[in-house]
Design a protein around this motif. Structure first.
Motif, PDB file in Angstrom:
ATOM      1  N   SER A 113       0.823  -1.211   0.000  1.00 28.50           N
ATOM      2  CA  SER A 113       0.000   0.000   0.000  1.00 28.50           C
ATOM      3  C   SER A 113       0.856   1.259   0.000  1.00 28.50           C
ATOM      4  O   SER A 113       0.390   2.343  -0.347  1.00 28.50           O
ATOM      5  N   GLU A 114       2.117   1.113   0.382  1.00 28.43           N
ATOM      6  CA  GLU A 114       3.017   2.265   0.420  1.00 28.43           C
ATOM      7  C   GLU A 114       3.640   2.563  -0.943  1.00 28.43           C
ATOM      8  O   GLU A 114       4.174   3.640  -1.165  1.00 28.43           O
ATOM      9  N   GLN A 187      -9.221   2.390   1.300  1.00 27.12           N
ATOM     10  CA  GLN A 187      -7.979   2.695   2.026  1.00 27.12           C
ATOM     11  C   GLN A 187      -7.926   4.155   2.456  1.00 27.12           C
ATOM     12  O   GLN A 187      -7.531   4.469   3.590  1.00 27.12           O
ATOM     13  N   GLN A 188      -8.321   5.060   1.570  1.00 29.56           N
ATOM     14  CA  GLN A 188      -8.295   6.490   1.887  1.00 29.56           C
ATOM     15  C   GLN A 188      -9.275   6.822   3.003  1.00 29.56           C
ATOM     16  O   GLN A 188      -8.962   7.602   3.900  1.00 29.56           O
ATOM     17  N   ALA A 190     -10.247   4.788   5.306  1.00 29.60           N
ATOM     18  CA  ALA A 190      -9.687   4.234   6.544  1.00 29.60           C
ATOM     19  C   ALA A 190      -8.614   5.155   7.113  1.00 29.60           C
ATOM     20  O   ALA A 190      -8.565   5.379   8.333  1.00 29.60           O
ATOM     21  N   ARG A 191      -7.784   5.710   6.250  1.00 30.71           N
ATOM     22  CA  ARG A 191      -6.736   6.630   6.712  1.00 30.71           C
ATOM     23  C   ARG A 191      -7.335   7.906   7.274  1.00 30.71           C
ATOM     24  O   ARG A 191      -6.857   8.433   8.282  1.00 30.71           O
ATOM     25  N   ILE A 192      -8.369   8.421   6.637  1.00 30.87           N
ATOM     26  CA  ILE A 192      -9.044   9.624   7.144  1.00 30.87           C
ATOM     27  C   ILE A 192      -9.652   9.348   8.508  1.00 30.87           C
ATOM     28  O   ILE A 192      -9.562  10.169   9.430  1.00 30.87           O
ATOM     29  N   GLN A 194      -8.656   7.083  10.685  1.00 33.49           N
ATOM     30  CA  GLN A 194      -7.579   6.955  11.670  1.00 33.49           C
ATOM     31  C   GLN A 194      -7.030   8.314  12.075  1.00 33.49           C
ATOM     32  O   GLN A 194      -6.765   8.568  13.252  1.00 33.49           O
ATOM     33  N   ALA A 195      -6.873   9.200  11.090  1.00 33.46           N
ATOM     34  CA  ALA A 195      -6.379  10.544  11.387  1.00 33.46           C
ATOM     35  C   ALA A 195      -7.357  11.313  12.267  1.00 33.46           C
ATOM     36  O   ALA A 195      -6.963  12.031  13.179  1.00 33.46           O
ATOM     37  N   HIS A 196      -8.646  11.103  11.987  1.00 28.28           N
ATOM     38  CA  HIS A 196      -9.674  11.777  12.799  1.00 28.28           C
ATOM     39  C   HIS A 196      -9.646  11.264  14.238  1.00 28.28           C
ATOM     40  O   HIS A 196      -9.738  12.054  15.183  1.00 28.28           O
ATOM     41  N   ASP A 197      -9.503   9.934  14.391  1.00 29.09           N
ATOM     42  CA  ASP A 197      -9.448   9.348  15.747  1.00 29.09           C
ATOM     43  C   ASP A 197      -8.265   9.897  16.533  1.00 29.09           C
ATOM     44  O   ASP A 197      -8.370  10.186  17.730  1.00 29.09           O
ATOM     45  N   LYS A 198      -7.118  10.051  15.867  1.00 27.16           N
ATOM     46  CA  LYS A 198      -5.929  10.574  16.546  1.00 27.16           C
ATOM     47  C   LYS A 198      -6.111  12.017  16.964  1.00 27.16           C
ATOM     48  O   LYS A 198      -5.684  12.450  18.033  1.00 27.16           O
TER      49      LYS A 198
END
Length: 201
Positions: A113-114, A187-188, A190-192, A194-198
């Motif tokens: 994914s990277e 994937q995008q 999911a990343r959004i 995760q960023a929101h949770d942080k």
């Protein structure tokens, strides 16, 4: 996609896609005109997403494909075993579809994914190669082993192979391309998330 529930959801979606498109539903039912058979793309994508379940998932999908063929042929009032498509070459669909599954497995093995560009290139090459092998086995076995071809020749086989290869590749590529778009989108999201949770923490 290592979560079992995610895999189960993907398996269900792919199985439904295989059944609904392989049935060749009439335009009056689909509202979209003829929907191309997604079987080849389904086996490739199943190899990619269900690699840990291949031992039982591949036979499941093969059985489903044959069952659909049986339902479609029998539904026309034709004996399955006497239909022109069910020649001795029909059984070569097993290694033909296995080639597609293996192509998906190979693409997944080198997926990262990277490194999206490299991963996409691997998917493209794997799809092209596996469709080429699948078509060689499926079309070749029908051409050389079916009584529908009265006088098979090497030139006739090559013309038949080359005439049909691009249409089959195009259909598989469209479905796999849509799956890639959906994969990247998930994937995008999911990343959004995760960023929101942080940020909330």
């Amino acid at each position: 996609m290592n979560n079992s529930s995610q895999r189960a959801a993907i398996l269900l979606v792919l199985a439904l896609l295989l059944v609904t498109t392989r049935l060749h539903l009439p335009a009056t039912l689909t509202h979209f005109g003829g929907i191309p058979d997604a079987s080849w793309a389904v086996f490739f994508l199943a190899g990619f997403y269900l690699r840990g379940w291949s031992r039982w998932a591949f036979p499941l999908f093969m059985g489903l494909a044959v069952l659909v063929d049986y339902v479609v042929i029998s539904g026309q009032g034709i004996n399955f075993w006497t239909h022109y498509c069910v020649s001795p070459g029909y059984w070569f669909l097993l290694p033909a579809h296995l080639a597609l599954w293996a192509g998906g497995l190979l693409a997944r093995r080198y997926y990262s994914s990277e490194r999206f560009g490299r991963s996409l290139a691997i998917v493209v090459v794997s799809l092209f190669a596996s469709v080429a092998v699948c078509h060689l086995l499926a079309q070749g076995s029908f051409y050389w082993m079916s009584s529908s071809v009265s006088e098979p020749t090497l030139a006739g086989w090559w013309k038949n192979y080359s005439d049909w290869f691009l249409p089959y590749l195009r259909v598989a590529a469209i479905y796999v391309g849509l799956a890639v778009i959906a994969h990247v989108g998930v994937q995008q999201l999911a990343r959004i998330g995760q960023a929101h949770d942080k940020s909330v923490r």
